[in-house]
Design a protein around this motif. Structure first.
Motif, PDB file in Angstrom:
ATOM      1  N   LEU A   1       0.832  -1.206   0.000  1.00  0.00           N
ATOM      2  CA  LEU A   1       0.000   0.000   0.000  1.00  0.00           C
ATOM      3  C   LEU A   1       0.869   1.260   0.000  1.00  0.00           C
ATOM      4  CD1 LEU A   1      -2.911  -1.054   2.383  1.00  0.00           C
ATOM      5  CD2 LEU A   1      -3.055  -0.613  -0.085  1.00  0.00           C
ATOM      6  N   GLU A   2       1.987   1.224   0.718  1.00  0.00           N
ATOM      7  CA  GLU A   2       2.939   2.357   0.688  1.00  0.00           C
ATOM      8  C   GLU A   2       3.422   2.595  -0.738  1.00  0.00           C
ATOM      9  OE1 GLU A   2       6.369   2.291   3.258  1.00  0.00           O
ATOM     10  OE2 GLU A   2       5.185   1.406   4.893  1.00  0.00           O
TER      11      GLU A   2
ATOM     12  N   SER B   1       2.090   1.476  -3.549  1.00  0.00           N
ATOM     13  CA  SER B   1       0.974   1.839  -4.430  1.00  0.00           C
ATOM     14  C   SER B   1       0.684   3.330  -4.351  1.00  0.00           C
ATOM     15  CB  SER B   1      -0.288   1.049  -4.050  1.00  0.00           C
ATOM     16  OG  SER B   1      -0.091  -0.332  -4.239  1.00  0.00           O
ATOM     17  N   TYR B   2       0.742   3.859  -3.137  1.00  0.00           N
ATOM     18  CA  TYR B   2       0.483   5.290  -2.932  1.00  0.00           C
ATOM     19  C   TYR B   2       1.574   6.135  -3.600  1.00  0.00           C
ATOM     20  CZ  TYR B   2      -1.048   9.538  -0.500  1.00  0.00           C
ATOM     21  OH  TYR B   2      -1.512  10.792  -0.205  1.00  0.00           O
TER      22      TYR B   2
ATOM     23  N   LYS C   1      -4.574   5.649  -2.594  1.00  0.00           N
ATOM     24  CA  LYS C   1      -3.617   4.549  -2.733  1.00  0.00           C
ATOM     25  C   LYS C   1      -3.926   3.686  -3.949  1.00  0.00           C
ATOM     26  CE  LYS C   1      -2.488   4.269   2.166  1.00  0.00           C
ATOM     27  NZ  LYS C   1      -2.692   3.566   3.450  1.00  0.00           N
ATOM     28  N   THR C   2      -5.154   3.730  -4.409  1.00  0.00           N
ATOM     29  CA  THR C   2      -5.543   2.831  -5.507  1.00  0.00           C
ATOM     30  C   THR C   2      -6.097   3.536  -6.737  1.00  0.00           C
ATOM     31  OG1 THR C   2      -7.752   2.585  -4.529  1.00  0.00           O
ATOM     32  CG2 THR C   2      -6.094   0.944  -3.895  1.00  0.00           C
TER      33      THR C   2
END
Length: 481
Positions: A405-406, A408-409, A467-468
């Motif tokens: 997630l880090e 992706s962001y 993030k997505t």
């Protein structure tokens, strides 16, 4: 685990345009990877010619089919729960017949008829053309089963009827089966050996999709980079081919080029790639053609050489990183996504840290991450003890997800201020004022509808990002319209 499973599509029922002359009703729903959803379209095409129209009302169905997945235990349990639902409906409609298709059917075979008394027919992934005969057996009061795996079947001669979801994007199957015997995976046992489809039939399908208004295709296979057409036959038998067959063979890079040139304004994606089979000529072809999307799904499963060997992945960490570096060199704007398994048998904390360090080095755009679940029939289930405690698997999985997630962001933030081309696929999930689509790098983007419509290519200036998801403002049509 090589197969991408879109959780938002699980259990989706397929509804197609009705033929007036058809009198029977088919309810078909799908679970698992994109290949299963593509196969359901083939099944619907076959049964359309047998007098069946599709319905999304289970209670109205004469025939209920569920296309199944065996990749995770959760997928199989979901199917068994759906069978309970079908059973309840069957009590009010006793003439309704129920069939199980796909990988779970292949894995369990006749056991399905014994375990699930409601099931009338069991059909493996290579036996869909036999459905008319199997249905005749069922209608005569007999259970029917065909789970024979084929060395030739590619369904290249069947034109799939498409989901009426958006009329913009479509799957085109190019290979079936897999020769990579990863120890955690059931695919070689449920879908058989690798064989490729005639490139001319693929091009005909691509051209037909364009003529019907589709703007994007995904070339689909368990292992697309292994695509190899030399007149038919299994990939493993290529060394026995004649000199002429070898000289005129079509590999995946060539197929990709043929598709790109056949429809220059159609976006082309592909999935899934395997690191040991992906060659640089594929990446160079991607760089050569603007309409080939700059996105590669490249499963790695672990960052530990020891675990990769236990998984029989046929590549090392070093080889994988070298491939990643070559992709970044040839295609600097390409995004890469991953599959990752935590808690594989014997995985230590050091192995887990190797996975996290690999992720930090690659910085994937997004990923599909799972805790290891033992699948019956796999080499891992037969020869390895599932010895990592569940709480440890879950904790490691959460660490992998948090790190992803880090990254992706970071990736979505890097697009702020840039203008990207988006193909509008549908309304955004939240509200009806925005469109939703993806850029070449496979990142989701939402933006105000204005005067645009589904199927338009629109240039969108990215103003913010989660993030997505990219969020932006449309600035005009792209040159591809």
């Amino acid at each position: 685990m090589e197969k991408i499973i879109d959780e938002s599509k699980q259990g989706e029922s397929l509804v197609l345009e009705n033929k007036k002359e058809n009198t029977r009703k088919l309810f078909i729903e799908s679970y698992g990877c994109a290949m299963n959803f593509s196969d359901s379209e083939i099944v619907a095409s076959i049964l359309s010619n047998e007098g069946f129209n599709t319905t999304n009302k289970l209670e109205d169905a004469d025939l209920v089919l569920v296309n199944t997945c065996s990749i995770r235990d959760k997928a199989e349990q979901t199917v068994r729960k759906r069978l309970e639902k079908y059973n309840a409906v069957k009590k009010t409609n006793p003439k309704m017949k129920v069939g199980v298709l796909g990988c779970m059917a292949e894995r369990l075979k006749s056991k399905f008829l014994e375990e699930e008394k409601i099931v009338d027919l069991v059909v493996g992934p290579d036996a869909y053309k036999d459905l008319p005969n199997l249905l005749a057996e069922v209608e005569d009061g007999r259970d029917a089963i065909n789970v024979i795996l084929s060395k030739e079947e590619t369904y290249g001669d069947i034109s799939p009827v498409r989901l009426n979801s958006n009329g913009v994007t479509a799957f085109v199957s190019i290979t079936r089966g897999c020769d990579n015997m990863c120890t955690f995976c059931v695919v070689p046992f449920t879908r058989g050996r690798e064989r490729s489809r005639d490139p001319q039939s693929i091009l005909e399908e691509v051209n037909d999709l364009w003529s019907k208004g589709y703007k994007e295709i995904t070339l689909l296979g368990q292992n697309v980079d292994s695509y190899l057409w030399y007149g038919g036959g299994l990939k493993k038998d290529f060394d026995k081919a004649t000199d002429m067959q070898k000289a005129t063979a079509t590999n995946f890079a060539k197929l990709l080029e043929m598709c790109a040139e056949a429809q220059p304004k159609m976006r082309i994606r592909f999935s899934t790639s395997n690191p040991q089979d992906m060659t640089l000529d594929v990446v160079e072809t991607m760089a050569k053609y603007d309409n080939i999307c700059k996105y590669i799904h490249l499963p790695v499963q672990s960052g530990s050489d020891r675990i990769l060997k236990e998984m029989n992945r046929q590549h090392t960490r070093e080889e994988y990183i070298e491939l990643i570096n070559n992709i970044k060199r040839i295609l600097p704007d390409c995004t890469i996504s991953q599959d990752m398994i935590t808690g594989f048998p014997t995985e230590t904390e050091e192995d887990h840290q190797d996975t996290l360090s690999l992720m930090r080095e690659v910085k994937y755009a997004f990923g599909y991450m799972f805790a290891y679940s033992e699948r019956p029939g796999t080499l891992a289930e037969r020869k390895m003890e599932d010895d990592v405690p569940l709480e440890v698997k879950k904790r490691r999985l959460q660490e992998v997800i948090d790190l992803q997630l880090e990254h992706s962001y970071e990736k979505t933030q890097s697009f702020i201020g840039k203008t990207v081309e988006i193909l509008i696929e549908k309304e955004a999930r939240k509200g009806d004022k925005d469109w939703s689509g993806r850029n070449s790098q496979n990142l989701l983007c939402v933006f105000p509808k204005e005067h645009y419509k589904v199927g338009d290519y629109v240039n969108v200036k990215i103003t913010s990002a989660t993030k997505t998801t990219l969020i932006g403002e449309p600035v005009g049509y792209s040159e591809n319209n």
